[in-house]
Design a protein around this motif. Structure first.
Motif, PDB file in Angstrom:
ATOM      1  N   MET A  64      12.873 -71.863  69.507  1.00  0.00           N
ATOM      2  CA  MET A  64      11.291 -71.609  69.378  1.00  0.00           C
ATOM      3  C   MET A  64      10.596 -72.796  68.102  1.00  0.00           C
ATOM      4  SD  MET A  64       9.513 -68.012  68.768  1.00  0.00           S
ATOM      5  CE  MET A  64       8.573 -67.702  67.196  1.00  0.00           C
ATOM      6  N   THR A  65       9.519 -73.356  68.614  1.00  0.00           N
ATOM      7  CA  THR A  65       8.915 -74.225  67.525  1.00  0.00           C
ATOM      8  C   THR A  65       7.671 -73.516  66.617  1.00  0.00           C
ATOM      9  OG1 THR A  65       9.293 -75.769  69.552  1.00  0.00           O
ATOM     10  CG2 THR A  65       7.549 -76.587  67.639  1.00  0.00           C
ATOM     11  N   GLU A  66       8.091 -73.716  65.360  1.00  0.00           N
ATOM     12  CA  GLU A  66       7.189 -73.242  64.557  1.00  0.00           C
ATOM     13  C   GLU A  66       5.953 -73.902  64.475  1.00  0.00           C
ATOM     14  OE1 GLU A  66       7.057 -72.311  59.604  1.00  0.00           O
ATOM     15  OE2 GLU A  66       8.998 -72.196  60.679  1.00  0.00           O
ATOM     16  N   VAL A  67       4.834 -73.379  64.553  1.00  0.00           N
ATOM     17  CA  VAL A  67       3.485 -74.034  64.692  1.00  0.00           C
ATOM     18  C   VAL A  67       2.927 -73.844  63.490  1.00  0.00           C
ATOM     19  CG1 VAL A  67       1.035 -73.576  65.603  1.00  0.00           C
ATOM     20  CG2 VAL A  67       3.057 -72.948  66.997  1.00  0.00           C
ATOM     21  N   PRO A  68       2.459 -75.054  62.596  1.00  0.00           N
ATOM     22  CA  PRO A  68       1.900 -75.014  61.325  1.00  0.00           C
ATOM     23  C   PRO A  68       0.605 -74.226  61.364  1.00  0.00           C
ATOM     24  CG  PRO A  68       1.582 -77.275  62.451  1.00  0.00           C
ATOM     25  CD  PRO A  68       2.393 -76.261  63.233  1.00  0.00           C
ATOM     26  N   ILE A  69       0.521 -73.567  60.038  1.00  0.00           N
ATOM     27  CA  ILE A  69      -0.896 -72.841  59.931  1.00  0.00           C
ATOM     28  C   ILE A  69      -1.766 -73.893  59.420  1.00  0.00           C
ATOM     29  CG2 ILE A  69      -2.107 -70.970  58.447  1.00  0.00           C
ATOM     30  CD1 ILE A  69       0.782 -69.804  58.365  1.00  0.00           C
ATOM     31  N   THR A  70      -2.938 -73.811  59.937  1.00  0.00           N
ATOM     32  CA  THR A  70      -4.157 -74.845  59.500  1.00  0.00           C
ATOM     33  C   THR A  70      -5.119 -74.085  58.672  1.00  0.00           C
ATOM     34  OG1 THR A  70      -4.982 -74.900  61.806  1.00  0.00           O
ATOM     35  CG2 THR A  70      -3.424 -76.684  61.305  1.00  0.00           C
ATOM     36  N   PRO A  71      -5.779 -74.456  57.881  1.00  0.00           N
ATOM     37  CA  PRO A  71      -6.888 -73.735  57.254  1.00  0.00           C
ATOM     38  C   PRO A  71      -7.961 -73.717  58.135  1.00  0.00           C
ATOM     39  CG  PRO A  71      -6.263 -75.854  56.013  1.00  0.00           C
ATOM     40  CD  PRO A  71      -5.665 -75.718  57.417  1.00  0.00           C
ATOM     41  N   ALA A  72      -8.751 -72.490  57.975  1.00  0.00           N
ATOM     42  CA  ALA A  72     -10.083 -72.124  58.760  1.00  0.00           C
ATOM     43  C   ALA A  72     -11.139 -72.563  57.909  1.00  0.00           C
ATOM     44  CB  ALA A  72     -10.215 -70.736  58.949  1.00  0.00           C
ATOM     45  N   PRO A  73     -12.219 -72.828  58.367  1.00  0.00           N
ATOM     46  CA  PRO A  73     -13.357 -73.496  57.578  1.00  0.00           C
ATOM     47  C   PRO A  73     -13.836 -72.529  56.485  1.00  0.00           C
ATOM     48  CG  PRO A  73     -13.784 -73.530  59.918  1.00  0.00           C
ATOM     49  CD  PRO A  73     -12.720 -72.832  59.571  1.00  0.00           C
ATOM     50  N   GLY A  74     -13.619 -71.412  56.365  1.00  0.00           N
ATOM     51  CA  GLY A  74     -13.640 -70.418  55.375  1.00  0.00           C
ATOM     52  C   GLY A  74     -12.820 -70.492  54.301  1.00  0.00           C
ATOM     53  N   ASP A  75     -11.785 -70.923  54.311  1.00  0.00           N
ATOM     54  CA  ASP A  75     -10.528 -71.046  53.423  1.00  0.00           C
ATOM     55  C   ASP A  75     -11.151 -72.188  52.048  1.00  0.00           C
ATOM     56  OD1 ASP A  75      -9.079 -69.402  55.034  1.00  0.00           O
ATOM     57  OD2 ASP A  75      -7.873 -70.684  55.913  1.00  0.00           O
ATOM     58  N   GLU A  76     -10.518 -71.329  51.049  1.00  0.00           N
ATOM     59  CA  GLU A  76     -10.651 -72.181  49.695  1.00  0.00           C
ATOM     60  C   GLU A  76      -9.507 -73.084  49.537  1.00  0.00           C
ATOM     61  OE1 GLU A  76     -11.852 -69.655  46.534  1.00  0.00           O
ATOM     62  OE2 GLU A  76     -13.732 -68.947  47.650  1.00  0.00           O
ATOM     63  N   ALA A  77      -8.487 -72.883  50.156  1.00  0.00           N
ATOM     64  CA  ALA A  77      -7.272 -73.343  50.014  1.00  0.00           C
ATOM     65  C   ALA A  77      -6.148 -73.273  51.137  1.00  0.00           C
ATOM     66  CB  ALA A  77      -6.560 -72.929  48.581  1.00  0.00           C
ATOM     67  N   GLU A  78      -4.994 -74.159  51.014  1.00  0.00           N
ATOM     68  CA  GLU A  78      -4.136 -74.223  52.049  1.00  0.00           C
ATOM     69  C   GLU A  78      -3.392 -72.636  51.893  1.00  0.00           C
ATOM     70  OE1 GLU A  78      -3.090 -76.319  54.237  1.00  0.00           O
ATOM     71  OE2 GLU A  78      -4.397 -77.985  53.886  1.00  0.00           O
ATOM     72  N   PRO A  79      -2.813 -72.257  53.180  1.00  0.00           N
ATOM     73  CA  PRO A  79      -2.079 -70.807  52.863  1.00  0.00           C
ATOM     74  C   PRO A  79      -0.877 -71.148  51.791  1.00  0.00           C
ATOM     75  CG  PRO A  79      -2.637 -71.339  55.197  1.00  0.00           C
ATOM     76  CD  PRO A  79      -3.153 -72.488  54.306  1.00  0.00           C
ATOM     77  N   GLU A  80      -0.531 -70.426  51.352  1.00  0.00           N
ATOM     78  CA  GLU A  80       0.560 -70.235  50.378  1.00  0.00           C
ATOM     79  C   GLU A  80       0.385 -71.007  48.906  1.00  0.00           C
ATOM     80  OE1 GLU A  80       3.370 -68.122  51.075  1.00  0.00           O
ATOM     81  OE2 GLU A  80       2.365 -67.766  52.771  1.00  0.00           O
ATOM     82  N   THR A  81      -0.897 -71.316  48.843  1.00  0.00           N
ATOM     83  CA  THR A  81      -1.059 -71.895  47.477  1.00  0.00           C
ATOM     84  C   THR A  81      -1.111 -71.164  46.547  1.00  0.00           C
ATOM     85  OG1 THR A  81      -2.514 -73.435  48.650  1.00  0.00           O
ATOM     86  CG2 THR A  81      -2.881 -73.539  46.348  1.00  0.00           C
ATOM     87  N   PRO A  82      -0.349 -71.390  45.164  1.00  0.00           N
ATOM     88  CA  PRO A  82      -0.497 -70.545  44.217  1.00  0.00           C
ATOM     89  C   PRO A  82      -2.001 -70.238  43.601  1.00  0.00           C
ATOM     90  CG  PRO A  82       1.238 -72.242  43.803  1.00  0.00           C
ATOM     91  CD  PRO A  82       0.500 -72.563  44.984  1.00  0.00           C
ATOM     92  N   GLY A  83      -2.025 -68.902  43.243  1.00  0.00           N
ATOM     93  CA  GLY A  83      -3.510 -68.536  42.811  1.00  0.00           C
ATOM     94  C   GLY A  83      -4.418 -68.360  43.763  1.00  0.00           C
ATOM     95  N   THR A  84      -3.974 -68.157  45.083  1.00  0.00           N
ATOM     96  CA  THR A  84      -4.862 -67.716  46.036  1.00  0.00           C
ATOM     97  C   THR A  84      -4.141 -66.592  46.928  1.00  0.00           C
ATOM     98  OG1 THR A  84      -3.584 -69.011  47.910  1.00  0.00           O
ATOM     99  CG2 THR A  84      -5.572 -70.207  46.750  1.00  0.00           C
TER     100      THR A  84
END
Length: 56
Positions: A1-21
């Motif tokens: 199974m290929t892992e699909v990268p998580i891409t930020p949505a327009p309403g996101d303030e930061a990338e997923p898994e960013t410290p402090g979010t």
């Protein structure tokens, strides 16, 4: 199974898994993922956005 990268949505303030979010309910659709009969443009239909947490 290929892992699909998580891409930020327009309403996101930061990338997923960013410290402090964290995940929050989307303010554009109140967490439903829908605006009328279409996917929410802020969260791209997920109902959640990434926001900064902590001091404010």
């Amino acid at each position: 199974m290929t892992e699909v990268p998580i891409t930020p949505a327009p309403g996101d303030e930061a990338e997923p898994e960013t410290p402090g979010t964290g995940e929050a309910i989307c303010p554009g659709c109140n967490g439903t993922g829908q605006v009328g009969d279409r996917p929410c443009p802020t969260c791209e239909g997920s109902g959640r956005v990434i926001e900064g947490v902590g001091e404010g």
